[in-house]
Scaffold this motif. Structure first.
Motif, short mmCIF file in Angstrom:
data_model
loop_
_atom_site.label_atom_id
_atom_site.label_comp_id
_atom_site.label_asym_id
_atom_site.label_seq_id
_atom_site.Cartn_x
_atom_site.Cartn_y
_atom_site.Cartn_z
N UNK A 58 0.43 -3.14 -8.92
CA UNK A 58 0.53 -3.77 -7.67
C UNK A 58 2.11 -4.02 -7.36
N UNK A 59 2.85 -4.03 -8.38
CA UNK A 59 4.45 -4.44 -8.04
C UNK A 59 5.12 -3.08 -7.36
N UNK A 60 4.49 -2.07 -8.08
CA UNK A 60 4.97 -0.82 -7.46
C UNK A 60 4.49 -0.39 -6.10
N UNK A 61 3.32 -0.84 -5.97
CA UNK A 61 2.68 -0.70 -4.51
C UNK A 61 3.59 -1.49 -3.40
N UNK A 62 3.82 -2.81 -3.84
CA UNK A 62 4.80 -3.58 -2.74
C UNK A 62 5.83 -2.80 -2.64
N UNK A 63 6.62 -2.28 -3.57
CA UNK A 63 7.86 -1.61 -2.85
C UNK A 63 7.50 -0.48 -2.15
N UNK A 64 6.43 0.42 -2.55
CA UNK A 64 6.05 1.65 -1.81
C UNK A 64 5.75 1.33 -0.49
N UNK A 65 5.00 0.25 -0.35
CA UNK A 65 4.63 -0.23 1.17
C UNK A 65 5.72 -0.69 1.93
N UNK A 66 6.76 -1.33 1.38
CA UNK A 66 8.03 -1.99 2.32
C UNK A 66 8.84 -0.60 2.65
N UNK A 67 9.06 0.24 1.34
CA UNK A 67 9.73 1.44 1.77
C UNK A 67 9.24 2.33 2.95
N UNK A 68 7.94 2.63 2.95
CA UNK A 68 7.06 3.24 3.90
C UNK A 68 7.35 2.83 5.24
N UNK A 69 7.37 1.37 5.33
CA UNK A 69 7.64 0.59 6.85
C UNK A 69 8.88 1.11 7.17
N UNK A 70 10.11 0.71 6.19
CA UNK A 70 11.41 1.04 6.59
C UNK A 70 11.68 2.53 7.14
N UNK A 71 11.08 3.42 6.29
CA UNK A 71 11.23 4.84 6.66
C UNK A 71 10.43 5.39 7.76
#
Ligand SMILES: *Cc1c(COP(=O)(O)O)cnc(C)c1O
Length: 388
Positions: A58-71
């Motif tokens: 879940x912590x890795x997913x949080x990072x992945x989701x935020x980065x996907x939004x920004x990119x």
């Protein structure tokens, strides 16, 4: 209400089962299954959900989701380091006999991974002058599966036309991978310009304080899924702790990048008019012939620049040794300003001829401009140029 992507990224947190306003660090190796059947379904990809933290956390997913939004990507995947991101790409998409074309002057380990290690598995790599589109056209063949580029290149700050390369990639059914570590999604979104995948060394500006090693790749789900399968088998997974640091780093990325840029622009202009400085490599310089491309492709210039010392003035080693506020450090994107001599460090595995060809000359010094008061950064450089 349509929200800006920076707002969306700040608020895209999953429910965490507590009232904690900030998400916890999910330090867990594995996850409980309700039933044996659920275990089977999740392991076989029939139903979604966590199985084991080598695949998802879940912590890795949080990072992945935020980065996907920004990119502005469909999905993203976090991995153990920037180099692990390249390794995962290769395992997912390259086969024996395939060819890779790489922008000359990219990060030293990136070039070495292909020209040395992947050569062992029958994947051959060609390095081309990064901003020479004709050279890319010539180097790409029917066997080319991947094109790899950094823009701007670190440290020569050569800007590459992503849209032009995307066209070549599409025509030849190759994947265009853009390393966006230097500008971050705040100042450049390669996917919008036609890149297939965007890659990050997350320990640089995303962390922002030089604490953790990690990497990430963003793009279409059809590319991120095979990469997740690579993690499942090969295991270069991102630590939940590091992912938590990166997710928090993304929250302040825009703010920090604007200040890095403001300091770098002031420093670049000061250096430009300095009598001991031959050249300044920074993408905001008005003298650049590629000004229009930069304006089309970038929304900012970031915090990384290089200066070239005039011959017979001060040697790069002496200059670097005299600096007192700016740290001698093999990193970029920290709160504190960092200096390095790429010729003898990050790019030492390139031949001298290649270094010169790709703009990494012996008198070039790279500065990752930090968040100190810019006047103090300038004073430090001034005293180091002349000696006390
Ligand atoms: C640092 C860096 C890398 C390598 O990333 P690590 O996280 O150190 O493995 C790749 N590309 C660029 C542009 C970098 O600056």
């Amino acid at each position: 209400m349509t929200l800006d992507k920076e707002t969306v990224a700040l608020h895209c947190l999953p429910a965490n089962g507590t009232d904690a306003h900030n998400p916890p660090i999910w330090l867990t190796t594995a996850y409980d299954f309700t039933t044996a059947e659920q275990a089977s379904d999740r392991c076989n990809g029939v139903s979604p959900g966590n199985v084991y933290s080598r695949y998802t956390n879940p912590s890795v997913s949080d990072f992945e989701n935020k980065l996907a939004v920004l990119e502005q990507a469909e999905a993203a995947i976090g991995v153990a380091s920037g180099m692990a991101a390249y390794l995962a790409l290769n395992l997912a998409f390259l086969h024996q006999g395939d060819e890779v074309v790489i922008a000359g002057g990219v990060f030293g380990s990136t070039a070495h991974l292909y020209t040395h290690y992947f050569a062992q598995f029958g994947v051959s790599a060609t390095l081309v002058t990064a901003n020479d589109i004709a050279a890319w056209e010539q180097a790409v063949t029917a066997k080319t599966r991947m094109m790899i580029v950094e823009t701007p290149t670190n440290p020569a700050m050569v800007v590459v036309d992503i849209a032009a390369l995307a066209l070549i990639a599409k025509t030849n059914q190759a994947l265009l991978v853009v390393d966006n570590t230097v500008l971050t999604p705040i100042f450049q979104q390669p996917l919008i310009h036609g890149a297939d995948l965007v890659l990050h060394s997350a320990g640089k500006y995303i962390d922002g304080q030089g604490r953790c090693i990690g990497g990430a790749i963003a793009g279409k789900i059809e590319y991120i899924e095979p990469l997740r399968n690579v993690l499942r088998s090969a295991g270069m997974s991102l630590s939940p702790f590091n992912a938590w640091v990166f997710a928090n780093g993304l929250d302040t990325l825009a703010l920090r990048m604007r200040q890095h840029q403001s300091n770098a622009e002031t420093l670049a202009l000061w250096l430009f008019s300095h009598p001991l400085i031959e050249q300044v490599h920074y993408t905001s310089m008005q003298t650049r012939p590629d000004k229009q491309l930069i304006q089309r492709q970038q929304t900012g210039h970031g915090g990384l620049l290089s200066l070239v010392l005039k011959d017979n003035t001060v040697s790069p080693m002496v200059f670097i040794n005299r600096l007192s506020i700016i740290s001698r450090c093999n990193n970029i994107g920290d709160t504190r300003s960092l200096v390095l001599h790429p010729w003898s460090t990050t790019h030492c595995k390139y031949t001298s001829a290649d270094k010169i060809k790709f703009g990494i000359t012996e008198n070039l010094v790279r500065i990752s401009v930090g968040l100190e008061n810019v006047n103090d950064i300038i004073s430090d450089i001034e005293q180091a140029l002349y000696g006390k």
